[in-house]
Enzyme design. Structure first.
Site, PDB file in Angstrom:
ATOM      1  N   SER A  57      23.841 -83.320 -30.883  1.00 50.85           N
ATOM      2  CA  SER A  57      24.711 -84.164 -31.198  1.00 50.85           C
ATOM      3  C   SER A  57      23.217 -85.349 -31.608  1.00 50.85           C
ATOM      4  O   SER A  57      23.201 -85.418 -30.532  1.00 50.85           O
ATOM      5  CB  SER A  57      26.095 -84.810 -31.157  1.00 50.85           C
ATOM      6  OG  SER A  57      26.088 -85.381 -30.584  1.00 50.85           O
ATOM      7  N   ASP A  94      23.369 -81.288 -35.072  1.00 57.48           N
ATOM      8  CA  ASP A  94      25.085 -80.782 -35.064  1.00 57.48           C
ATOM      9  C   ASP A  94      24.945 -82.778 -35.624  1.00 57.48           C
ATOM     10  O   ASP A  94      24.856 -83.616 -35.134  1.00 57.48           O
ATOM     11  CB  ASP A  94      26.135 -81.351 -33.565  1.00 57.48           C
ATOM     12  CG  ASP A  94      27.635 -80.857 -34.020  1.00 57.48           C
ATOM     13  OD1 ASP A  94      27.894 -80.672 -34.930  1.00 57.48           O
ATOM     14  OD2 ASP A  94      27.803 -81.538 -32.891  1.00 57.48           O
TER      15      ASP A  94
HETATM   16  P1  13P Z   1      36.031 -80.197 -31.136  1.00 58.25           P
HETATM   17  O1  13P Z   1      35.834 -81.657 -30.947  1.00 58.25           O
HETATM   18  O2  13P Z   1      36.845 -79.803 -31.337  1.00 58.25           O
HETATM   19  O3  13P Z   1      35.601 -79.584 -29.539  1.00 58.25           O
HETATM   20  O4  13P Z   1      34.749 -80.391 -32.186  1.00 58.25           O
HETATM   21  C1  13P Z   1      33.617 -80.586 -31.542  1.00 58.25           C
HETATM   22  C2  13P Z   1      33.167 -80.038 -33.053  1.00 58.25           C
HETATM   23  O5  13P Z   1      33.109 -79.974 -33.854  1.00 58.25           O
HETATM   24  C3  13P Z   1      31.400 -80.250 -32.996  1.00 58.25           C
HETATM   25  O6  13P Z   1      30.658 -80.170 -34.417  1.00 58.25           O
HETATM   26  O1  G3H Z   2      31.200 -83.228 -33.116  1.00 60.59           O
HETATM   27  C1  G3H Z   2      31.367 -83.963 -32.854  1.00 60.59           C
HETATM   28  C2  G3H Z   2      30.578 -83.076 -31.496  1.00 60.59           C
HETATM   29  O2  G3H Z   2      31.814 -82.748 -30.252  1.00 60.59           O
HETATM   30  C3  G3H Z   2      29.696 -84.078 -30.978  1.00 60.59           C
HETATM   31  O3  G3H Z   2      30.499 -85.222 -30.216  1.00 60.59           O
HETATM   32  O4  G3H Z   2      28.997 -87.300 -31.717  1.00 60.59           O
HETATM   33  O5  G3H Z   2      30.113 -87.566 -29.078  1.00 60.59           O
HETATM   34  O6  G3H Z   2      28.459 -85.553 -29.339  1.00 60.59           O
HETATM   35  P1  G3H Z   2      29.427 -86.994 -29.682  1.00 60.59           P
HETATM   36 ZN    ZN Z   3      31.437 -81.177 -35.819  1.00 56.04          ZN
END
Ligand code: 13P
Ligand code: G3H
Ligand code: ZN
Length: 321
Positions: A57, A94
């Protein structure tokens, strides 16, 4: 110069998803921010022979440094082989929120990116997503788009309520953008508080089936798919944590989604919970311990067991590598 993800030994999502859709299972997309999380993911997926998507992310890039993460992913390919498993590994951005961020990831060896334009008006989402697709496809990097907004915190934007994906829009979105997969909003949400306590947690599989009818065989992605296991929350609280009213998506509902067009399921929060529970246990039971390996080691083992369980019992991806 753009790093070739293929030379590093990574794969994009195209073949993974085609097989997953045909086989009625989903590929795990697990987030990582540090070495222990990455080791746990690779160990688990090698042991159960599952393909895997390593997710990074924006927050992970800020926390761990993008160059380190990229070399860690490259190392993960070699590490998997060392463990005796030649499993398909994809490195995926992500929740990319700008063209520039996606471009930068593609340049540094990512094999797949998400452009999340779901907070924009529809036409702006189409335009931004198409721009990323046009760039990414020159390098054979696959792209995930998103339609509909998940409740909870996403991209640092807090949405109080879900805006479910409108099935009547998906065909147009997919054909105008050229995306390779589509994340949809059907009642999942990020974090550990997905439903009000005492209510019956349910995702809208009816909307999923409606979407599937409109774009048969097209790869669908579910974000926010942690199940927030009761026993892990109880363990966090037993060892001094204060997690109240945490509720996730029931595993059987995810399994049902994975049997249909859902071919990527994102899980991050469950891993965070499992690590936290294991670390808290060591801190409480061995207050004289101060070697990080003595609490990060058990946390890594707990994570590995969690991921193996997901691949076997929730995603159905075990044995598919
Ligand atoms: P959760 O917070 O449900 O684990 O989802 C993670 C996610 O969608 C990362 O993109
Ligand atoms: O979509 C969210 C994921 O859990 C990543 O979380 O942005 O805190 O790394 P983060
Ligand atoms: Zn997500």
């Amino acid at each position: 110069m753009t790093v070739s993800y293929k030379k590093i030994g990574l794969v994009n999502t195209r073949e993974m998803f085609a097989k997953a859709v045909a086989g009625g299972y989903a590929i795990p997309a697990y987030n990582f921010n540090n070495m222990e999380q990455l080791q746990a993911i690779i160990q688990a997926c090698v042991e159960v022979k599952s393909p895997v998507i390593l997710q990074v992310s924006s927050g992970a890039r800020k926390y761990a440094n993008q160059t380190l993460l990229r070399y860690m992913a490259e190392g993960a390919v070699e590490y998997a082989k060392e463990l005796g498993g030649n499993i398909p590994i994809c490195l995926h951005l992500d929740h990319g929120d700008t063209f520039e961020l996606c471009k930068s990831c593609i340049e540094t060896g990512f094999s797949s990116v998400m452009i999340d334009g779901s907070h924009h008006p529809y036409d702006k989402n189409v335009e931004l997503t198409r721009q990323v697709v046009e760039y990414a496809h020159q390098y054979d990097v696959t792209v995930e788009g998103e339609l509909g907004v998940l409740a909870g915190i996403e991209d640092e934007v807090k949405a109080e309520q879900h805006t479910y994906t409108r099935p009547e829009e998906v065909q147009d979105f997919v054909s105008r953008t050229g995306v390779d997969s589509l994340a949809i909003s059907i009642g999942t949400s990020h974090g550990a508080y997905k439903f009000k306590p005492g209510t019956n947690p349910k995702i809208r599989l009816d909307i999923l089936h409606e979407i599937e009818k409109r774009i048969p065989g097209f790869p669908i992605v579910l974000h926010g798919s942690s199940s927030v296991p009761l026993e892990i929350v109880a363990m966090v609280n037993q060892f001094g944590g204060k997690l109240k009213d945490a509720v996730g998506i029931p595993e059987e509902q995810l399994r049902e989604a994975a049997r249909s067009a859902v071919c990527k399921i994102n899980i991050d929060s469950d891993g965070r919970l499992a690590m936290t529970a294991a670390i808290r246990k060591v801190f409480v039971e061995k207050p004289d311990e101060f070697d990080p390996r003595k609490y990060l080691g058990p946390a890594r083992d707990a994570l590995k067991n969690l991921y193996k369980h997901k691949c076997v019992a929730v995603l159905g991806s075990a044995g598919q590598a």
